[in-house]
Design a protein around this motif. Structure first.
Motif, short mmCIF file in Angstrom:
data_model
loop_
_atom_site.label_atom_id
_atom_site.label_comp_id
_atom_site.label_asym_id
_atom_site.label_seq_id
_atom_site.Cartn_x
_atom_site.Cartn_y
_atom_site.Cartn_z
N SER A 118 4.44 8.09 -3.61
CA SER A 118 4.37 7.69 -2.38
C SER A 118 4.11 7.59 -1.15
O SER A 118 3.62 7.21 -0.34
N GLU A 119 4.99 8.67 -0.62
CA GLU A 119 4.99 9.83 0.48
C GLU A 119 4.05 10.25 1.37
O GLU A 119 3.03 9.43 2.16
N SER A 121 1.14 9.95 -0.30
CA SER A 121 0.04 9.44 -0.47
C SER A 121 -0.32 8.00 1.09
O SER A 121 -1.32 8.19 1.79
N ARG A 122 0.63 7.99 1.23
CA ARG A 122 1.03 6.80 2.30
C ARG A 122 0.70 7.90 3.57
O ARG A 122 -0.10 7.32 4.57
N SER A 123 0.71 8.83 3.50
CA SER A 123 1.24 9.62 4.90
C SER A 123 -1.04 10.17 4.76
O SER A 123 -1.25 9.62 6.33
N LEU A 125 -3.26 7.85 4.13
CA LEU A 125 -3.56 6.79 4.10
C LEU A 125 -3.72 6.47 5.74
O LEU A 125 -4.53 6.08 6.20
N MET A 126 -2.54 6.38 5.98
CA MET A 126 -1.92 6.03 7.43
C MET A 126 -2.57 6.98 8.70
O MET A 126 -3.10 6.16 10.11
N LYS A 209 -10.94 8.11 -0.40
CA LYS A 209 -9.21 7.68 0.03
C LYS A 209 -9.61 5.96 -1.09
O LYS A 209 -8.05 5.31 -0.48
N GLY A 213 -4.94 5.24 -2.01
CA GLY A 213 -4.73 4.20 -2.39
C GLY A 213 -4.33 3.83 -3.74
O GLY A 213 -3.11 3.30 -3.52
N HIS A 216 -1.48 5.32 -4.07
CA HIS A 216 -0.26 4.82 -3.46
C HIS A 216 0.69 3.33 -4.52
O HIS A 216 1.82 2.91 -4.63
N GLU A 217 -1.02 2.61 -4.91
CA GLU A 217 0.27 1.47 -5.69
C GLU A 217 0.50 1.70 -7.14
O GLU A 217 1.31 1.09 -7.62
N ASP A 220 3.98 2.86 -6.33
CA ASP A 220 4.68 1.46 -5.43
C ASP A 220 4.89 0.65 -7.48
O ASP A 220 6.01 0.50 -8.10
#
Length: 498
Positions: A118-119, A121-123, A125-126, A209, A213, A216-217, A220
């Motif tokens: 999660s961390e 993939s979020r990094s 993406l962001m 990307k 994404g 990451h889903e 979640d």
């Protein structure tokens, strides 16, 4: 000159002899290194980087560049010399990383695996577009890579149901636990299959990307409580997506990010209880090590994959692992063992039953078998000092791969890579006109792809042809085409999607 590559302090500098030694051996000019740094920075999304020859001179004189320059230089020299060249090997300071931000030795436990996926993939993406993600990673190799991966085979005690934070399941507005239906899980599988098909047809740069994404889903969802069968299925989807994100990162030249995704994919496959899928992830890691000139590490990873899946992998998967074993032996110059692995791959593939295979091994067709074995022979030719004997073994097998991929519109990247492979075989046989022809065909296909890996191989093959046969008209024409259609210092199509 952009401020992002400025140094920290400049007082009391001494010449950086380590960086200078690697630089001299590379054969690059200061201008060429500056162009390479700028191009790689754009691939990472670090558009604030704008290096020139004066800045390179200052690095050689002892100036310490700020991130992401040290990591970029590490990647460039690693690829140039076919081995991992760490930041410290260049006499540069690596940025301090918090625990878990880099490296591959991660906890083999479900909650930590979910949190790290999660961390990361979020990094990606962001922050990836601004270049910070790639700057925070370093490639691992040797025992630092292989030994943590061996723990993939060690049984772990089953934890309590669910992987949610502090054991708490999320609930909907009615206060009921979140539940996934069978059709919803099927849709996750279908989406992953679609992403994999897009990658094979268009290259890694177009949808990377989107895959990150989707990963990451899914992570979640893994933070909710589910029945054990649903949790395992979600981990399987996460493993496939993480492997695909790693493969796409590898394809666009983001090697440290690729390795991190591969490691996370292996952890997820372990939680899913899917040994063949874990073996497939290890084979992707092995391909990356071959690309980086680490055939010994590649062999260790493949043997680990073979041992872990020996009683559960389909014949197609086993054949793929034998073919990768041959690639590793070829890179090590182990002729007899390479021949044996090639033979085992061919014999095992005759037992292939595609209807029993998972989708992720569907790429390993007759075309791919021929491609891998041809590249093994081609690599033996290079290791043996450009041996015409092994090049002659590679030619008909590579020709068959080109023929089969040429008839398959769903695998255009593989078609381009094998056209380049055919060009390299003709160069080994001192046929520059034919080599230029196949490289030109590869350039035609590359225009329809988003694959930095394809672009890089075309450039390298063309550079070799130009160096050895620059006076041949067909080679000169290919070089002219490259300057127009695939300039080395341009912002690649892959970078725009990363």
């Amino acid at each position: 000159m952009g401020g992002g590559d400025a140094a920290g302090g400049t007082g009391g500098k001494q010449a950086n002899d380590r960086l200078g030694s690697w630089f001299v051996r590379s054969g690059w000019s200061k201008g060429e290194l500056a162009r390479q740094v700028n191009r790689r920075a754009r691939q990472m999304g670090a558009h604030h980087i704008s290096t020139d020859t004066s800045r390179v001179r200052r690095w050689l004189d002892g100036e310490q560049p700020r991130e992401p320059i040290p990591r970029i230089l590490s990647e460039l020299f690693s690829e140039r010399f076919g081995t991992v060249v760490a930041v410290e090997d260049l006499g540069l300071r690596a940025a301090h990383q918090p625990p878990g931000a880099s490296g591959v030795d991660l906890p083999w436990a479900a909650p930590q695996t979910v949190a790290l996926m999660s961390e990361f993939s979020r990094s990606d993406l962001m922050l990836g577009r601004r270049g910070f993600l790639g700057a925070s990673l370093a490639l691992s190799a040797g025992p630092a890579l292989v030994e943590p991966m061996q723990r993939w085979l060690v049984p772990t005690p089953a934890g309590p149901g669910g992987t949610g934070r502090e054991g708490a399941a999320r609930q909907d507005r009615s206060g009921h636990p979140v539940r996934l239906s069978g059709p919803e899980l099927d849709l996750l599988d279908t989406t992953t299959v679609m992403f994999r098909a897009w990658d094979a047809q268009c290259g890694g740069g177009l949808r990377r990307k989107a895959v990150v994404g989707q990963l990451h889903e899914v992570t979640d969802l893994l933070q909710d409580h589910h029945p054990e069968a649903v949790t395992r299925r979600l981990f399987k989807v996460a493993a496939e997506l993480a492997e695909l994100a790693g493969w796409m990162s590898y394809d666009v030249g983001l090697q440290p990010s690729a390795q991190k995704y591969f490691v996370l994919a292996l952890h997820a496959a372990k939680e899913a209880g899917d040994r063949p899928l874990g073996a497939y992830v290890l084979s992707s890691m092995s391909r990356q090590m071959i690309h980086l000139g680490r055939p010994d590490d590649a062999l260790e990873l493949i043997h680990l994959a073979q041992y872990g899946s020996r009683d559960s992998a389909t014949p197609t998967t086993q054949a793929m692992l034998y073919a990768m074993e041959a690639r590793a032996y070829a890179g090590m110059g182990q002729v007899n063992k390479c021949h044996r692995a090639v033979r085992m791959a061919e014999e095992t593939f005759t037992d292939s039953r595609p209807e029993e295979d998972p989708d992720w091994i569907g790429f390993f067709s007759e075309a791919e078998l021929n491609a891998e074995n041809a590249h093994s022979y081609r690599d033996l030719a290079y290791v043996a000092g450009r041996s015409p004997t092994y090049a002659s073994l590679a030619e008909p097998v590579m020709a068959r791969a080109v023929e089969l991929f040429g008839a398959d519109p769903g695998h255009q990247r593989s078609y381009a890579l094998n056209l380049v492979g055919m060009a390299s075989v003709h160069l080994l046989q001192k046929r520059p006109e034919e080599a230029a022809g196949f490289a030109g065909q590869a350039l035609d296909v590359a225009g329809r792809l988003r694959s930095e890996r394809v672009n890089t191989r075309i450039r390298r093959t063309a550079d070799t042809a130009l160096r050895d046969y620059g006076e041949v008209p067909e080679v000169a024409e290919l070089s002219d085409r490259l300057r127009v259609e695939l300039p080395d210092d341009c912002e690649s199509a892959a970078a725009q999607a990363v």
